[in-house]
Design an enzyme around this catalytic site. Structure first.
Site, PDB file in Angstrom:
ATOM      1  N   LYS A 110      -5.990   2.820   7.257  1.00 26.78           N
ATOM      2  CA  LYS A 110      -7.188   2.152   7.770  1.00 26.78           C
ATOM      3  C   LYS A 110      -6.931   0.658   7.887  1.00 26.78           C
ATOM      4  O   LYS A 110      -6.168   0.157   7.076  1.00 26.78           O
ATOM      5  CB  LYS A 110      -8.406   2.411   6.884  1.00 26.78           C
ATOM      6  CG  LYS A 110      -8.251   2.158   5.389  1.00 26.78           C
ATOM      7  CD  LYS A 110      -8.184   0.813   4.774  1.00 26.78           C
ATOM      8  CE  LYS A 110      -9.099  -0.278   5.155  1.00 26.78           C
ATOM      9  NZ  LYS A 110      -8.932  -1.472   4.249  1.00 26.78           N
ATOM     10  N   SER A 162      11.424   0.901   7.723  1.00 32.46           N
ATOM     11  CA  SER A 162      10.875  -0.395   7.355  1.00 32.46           C
ATOM     12  C   SER A 162      11.962  -1.442   7.527  1.00 32.46           C
ATOM     13  O   SER A 162      13.141  -1.145   7.342  1.00 32.46           O
ATOM     14  CB  SER A 162      10.404  -0.356   5.890  1.00 32.46           C
ATOM     15  OG  SER A 162       9.574  -1.457   5.598  1.00 32.46           O
ATOM     16  N   ARG A 163      11.567  -2.652   7.904  1.00 31.34           N
ATOM     17  CA  ARG A 163      12.579  -3.701   8.052  1.00 31.34           C
ATOM     18  C   ARG A 163      13.204  -4.048   6.709  1.00 31.34           C
ATOM     19  O   ARG A 163      14.383  -4.256   6.583  1.00 31.34           O
ATOM     20  CB  ARG A 163      11.958  -4.953   8.680  1.00 31.34           C
ATOM     21  CG  ARG A 163      11.950  -4.922  10.200  1.00 31.34           C
ATOM     22  CD  ARG A 163      11.211  -6.113  10.747  1.00 31.34           C
ATOM     23  NE  ARG A 163       9.858  -6.187  10.163  1.00 31.34           N
ATOM     24  CZ  ARG A 163       8.995  -7.162  10.391  1.00 31.34           C
ATOM     25  NH1 ARG A 163       9.308  -8.162  11.170  1.00 31.34           N
ATOM     26  NH2 ARG A 163       7.793  -7.144   9.840  1.00 31.34           N
ATOM     27  N   ASP A 191     -11.569  -6.290   6.098  1.00 33.98           N
ATOM     28  CA  ASP A 191     -10.495  -5.402   5.625  1.00 33.98           C
ATOM     29  C   ASP A 191     -10.969  -4.598   4.407  1.00 33.98           C
ATOM     30  O   ASP A 191     -10.900  -3.365   4.419  1.00 33.98           O
ATOM     31  CB  ASP A 191      -9.217  -6.208   5.326  1.00 33.98           C
ATOM     32  CG  ASP A 191      -8.091  -5.313   4.833  1.00 33.98           C
ATOM     33  OD1 ASP A 191      -7.369  -4.756   5.678  1.00 33.98           O
ATOM     34  OD2 ASP A 191      -7.966  -5.144   3.606  1.00 33.98           O
ATOM     35  N   ILE A 205       0.838  -1.212   0.000  1.00 31.65           N
ATOM     36  CA  ILE A 205       0.000   0.000   0.000  1.00 31.65           C
ATOM     37  C   ILE A 205       0.870   1.259   0.000  1.00 31.65           C
ATOM     38  O   ILE A 205       0.524   2.267  -0.625  1.00 31.65           O
ATOM     39  CB  ILE A 205      -1.004   0.000   1.193  1.00 31.65           C
ATOM     40  CG1 ILE A 205      -2.061   1.100   1.033  1.00 31.65           C
ATOM     41  CG2 ILE A 205      -0.302   0.171   2.538  1.00 31.65           C
ATOM     42  CD1 ILE A 205      -3.099   0.784   0.002  1.00 31.65           C
TER      43      ILE A 205
END
Lengths: 305, 305
Positions: free
Chosen positions: A89, A35-36, A167, A13
């Protein structure tokens, strides 16, 4: 003047929506990622959130795009470090944790924005305006898509807290709660759980006021994201996830928004930061919690990606 | 001056608790009952709520004691007819419907009281006062009782919306949310569903701040309703569902309430009506909705009464 923003959680996303929206934004500069694994070319990349918060005081806004379960800890840390926070969201894994974030943001004088991207679809604002003074007689949501297409291999959506078909369904509920002239509440729900999964793959909801919803994540072929509303003064249909408006069966030229969903979210975030306010509407998420509290559980066949 | 009140839903909780509390109340007169089957000797009995509302304008308060699923329709009708409303716990079948009632009561200038009877147990107020200025390090709830003893044959508790073990567990959560000096939120939950039932018979909850809960409805023999809180300045235990206080392992004489739970609820209701205010705290119910949203579902053996 442009605000520095960090994107946290560089997955599908973030890359599909947030990065292009930020690159085109007049309000924000994408100044860091955390971010990993993921990163964005040309943007300083961090793997540890605490390190980022300490070393980049110039980044005053963070936008959290990871799945809902870990989101609270990042949001809390960001607010405690004096940053404004924007949440993908659904805004969290539980209602109580979002209430807690809301109280924290308020106590620190910071902006918290719980976004609902579908509310920014082209036809939502005109639909709301058209319904404003009308009496709703019946409304029905049909939200049927293919989880294999939209969440390929993403097992977390079927794990506890992953919400399953809610979702995508919460996008429909975010539009419904925006456009209806009066609130509704759930009366009955039927939830279909694959025998090998922890969250529902389909749900049929019955609300007060003759409002119903049909959510299904097993739809192959054409996908459907429709909301139809019959009023005493005519019929409205929102199709394509809120992007297309039909009034009395005819396409309407009533579009009065010109941006895509994510550019509009960032424009709204800039406005909230500028005015020192927050926006946290939990009504779509409350309907989902209500469905999982009240719903009848039916076992259906195993689901495998 | 005493207010006329009607009891609606004359079942076990009404006869065991509400009727004796009202008979002893200086604030209320039990002026009518509304129930399909039950009644109270010497009190005018109605079977139809609309008939009651029309024929008894002198009854300005209604107290709703039926199971949560049908409660909304009665509460809405009562508020629309200009009556103040008191709700047994939990206040409804969904969070959204209680939000709707709250808005309706406000718009009509009426009192809505969502009661939590366990908050009125003798030792809750002193426990809250003792914890007020202390740092909680660990807290644990043990709430283990025998559903066959407390809800003999009441299948509705295992039907959709019946809440299962959260029916007693929400009492513990109503105390927890009252006494803790800062709110917590759920991080993890494990829910045990009998294979032949729709609601959990046991649950293990993990909240933020090292707060945990163990709810079980299969406890034969001695029953346990304990909350233990370790702070940096000593240890508190609430036993017997909030009725007994222990500080650092010793019984405390700190009781400063003198009434039973239901007499105290009606005294509070009288005060709310007098001051034209409402009291609707949904935090215990939100934790339950969070557990049913986030929880891992585990199938356990069939349950039969």
């Amino acid at each position: 003047m442009s605000l520095n923003v960090a994107l946290v959680g560089i997955g599908k996303i973030a890359l599909d929506q947030h990065v292009p929206a930020l690159k085109a934004s007049p309000d924000f500069t994408l100044a860091a990622t955390v971010s990993r694994k993921g990163s964005v070319e040309g943007v300083p990349a961090f793997t540890d959130f605490a390190t980022f918060l300490e070393s980049r005081p110039d980044v005053t806004v963070v936008s959290l795009c990871m799945p809902p379960a870990p989101r609270y800890d990042y949001a809390e840390a960001a607010l405690l470090a004096g940053r404004h926070v924007m949440l993908e969201k659904p805004p969290g894994a539980t209602l109580s944790e979002v209430h807690a974030l809301e109280a924290l943001a308020k106590s620190k004088g910071l902006t918290l924005y719980a976004t609902w991207h579908s509310r920014m679809a082209h036809a939502v604002a005109p639909a709301k305006a058209w319904l404003k003074d009308k009496a709703v007689q019946v409304a029905h949501i049909t939200w049927r898509e293919d989880v294999r297409k939209w969440h390929p291999g993403q097992d977390w959506v079927f794990e506890p807290g992953g919400m399953g078909v809610f979702d995508p369904g919460i996008n429909a509920l975010s539009i419904l709660t925006e456009i209806l002239p009066a609130p509704v509440h759930l009366k009955k729900a039927r939830l279909e759980f694959p025998a090998n999964r922890q969250t529902p793959i389909a749900a049929q909801l019955t609300f007060s006021g003759n409002v119903t919803a049909d959510f299904d994540w097993r739809q192959e072929g054409p996908q459907t994201w429709d909301i139809e509303v019959q009023t005493s003064q005519g019929h409205l249909a929102l199709r394509m996830g809120g992007n297309v408006l039909e009034l009395n069966g005819k396409p309407s030229g009533g579009e009065n928004t010109i941006m895509g969903e994510y550019p509009a979210l960032y424009a709204r975030m800039a406005q909230l930061v500028k005015t020192g306010s927050s926006e946290v509407d939990l009504s779509p998420m409350t309907h989902v919690a209500d469905a999982l509290t009240l719903g009848e559980r039916v076992a259906v066949e195993d689901f495998h990606f």
